[in-house]
Design a protein around this motif. Structure first.
Motif, short mmCIF file in Angstrom:
data_model
loop_
_atom_site.label_atom_id
_atom_site.label_comp_id
_atom_site.label_asym_id
_atom_site.label_seq_id
_atom_site.Cartn_x
_atom_site.Cartn_y
_atom_site.Cartn_z
N ARG A 12 -2.37 71.05 -33.68
CA ARG A 12 -2.77 69.64 -33.82
C ARG A 12 -1.91 68.88 -34.83
O ARG A 12 -2.09 67.69 -35.01
CB ARG A 12 -4.24 69.56 -34.21
N ALA A 13 -0.98 69.55 -35.47
CA ALA A 13 -0.08 68.94 -36.46
C ALA A 13 -0.84 68.23 -37.57
O ALA A 13 -0.55 67.10 -37.91
CB ALA A 13 0.90 67.99 -35.77
N VAL A 14 -1.84 68.92 -38.13
CA VAL A 14 -2.65 68.32 -39.20
C VAL A 14 -2.55 69.06 -40.53
O VAL A 14 -3.05 68.56 -41.53
CB VAL A 14 -4.14 68.23 -38.77
N LEU A 15 -1.94 70.22 -40.55
CA LEU A 15 -1.83 70.98 -41.79
C LEU A 15 -0.79 70.34 -42.71
O LEU A 15 0.21 69.78 -42.24
CB LEU A 15 -1.44 72.43 -41.51
N PRO A 16 -1.00 70.42 -44.02
CA PRO A 16 -0.03 69.85 -44.95
C PRO A 16 1.22 70.72 -45.03
O PRO A 16 1.19 71.90 -44.69
CB PRO A 16 -0.78 69.86 -46.28
N GLY A 17 2.30 70.13 -45.46
CA GLY A 17 3.53 70.88 -45.67
C GLY A 17 4.55 70.66 -44.59
O GLY A 17 4.36 69.88 -43.66
N ARG A 18 5.62 71.36 -44.72
CA ARG A 18 6.74 71.23 -43.80
C ARG A 18 6.43 71.97 -42.51
O ARG A 18 5.78 72.99 -42.50
CB ARG A 18 7.97 71.85 -44.47
N GLY A 19 6.93 71.45 -41.39
CA GLY A 19 6.70 72.07 -40.10
C GLY A 19 7.99 72.30 -39.34
O GLY A 19 9.04 71.79 -39.70
N ALA A 20 7.90 73.07 -38.30
CA ALA A 20 9.03 73.32 -37.41
C ALA A 20 8.53 73.18 -35.98
O ALA A 20 7.49 73.72 -35.62
CB ALA A 20 9.59 74.73 -37.63
N TRP A 21 9.25 72.43 -35.17
CA TRP A 21 8.84 72.20 -33.79
C TRP A 21 9.56 73.18 -32.88
O TRP A 21 10.77 73.41 -33.02
CB TRP A 21 9.18 70.77 -33.37
N VAL A 22 8.82 73.78 -31.95
CA VAL A 22 9.39 74.73 -30.99
C VAL A 22 8.87 74.37 -29.62
O VAL A 22 7.71 74.01 -29.46
CB VAL A 22 8.94 76.19 -31.33
N HIS A 23 9.74 74.45 -28.62
CA HIS A 23 9.29 74.20 -27.24
C HIS A 23 8.13 75.14 -26.92
O HIS A 23 8.15 76.30 -27.34
CB HIS A 23 10.42 74.46 -26.24
N PRO A 24 7.17 74.67 -26.16
CA PRO A 24 6.01 75.53 -25.84
C PRO A 24 6.29 76.52 -24.72
O PRO A 24 5.57 76.60 -23.73
CB PRO A 24 4.93 74.51 -25.45
#
Length: 69
Positions: A12-24
């Motif tokens: 859901r992209a709601v957690l704090p901090g840095r993220g990394a996007w990956v194809h599903p």
């Protein structure tokens, strides 16, 4: 990613901090794990625990082989 450097999926992209996007897709996740791309994307200099992600990947693969969804 949590405080203890464990990689977690934040669908859901709601957690704090840095993220990394990956194809599903399984292929993209496999490649990212094999290349250790998450550590670079998340700018982690030490060890990044990917066990949770890898277990989910294996369980997903097992479900596909067994015909489950």
């Amino acid at each position: 990613m949590s405080q203890n450097d464990t990689l977690v999926i934040d669908e859901r992209a709601v957690l704090p901090g840095r993220g990394a996007w990956v194809h599903p897709t399984q292929e993209c996740m496999d490649a990212a794990l094999r290349r250790r791309a998450f550590g670079r994307a998340l700018r982690v200099s030490g060890h990044l625990d990917t066990q949770t992600i890898e277990k989910q990947r294996l369980n997903s693969y097992g479900n596909k082989v067994n015909g489950s969804k």
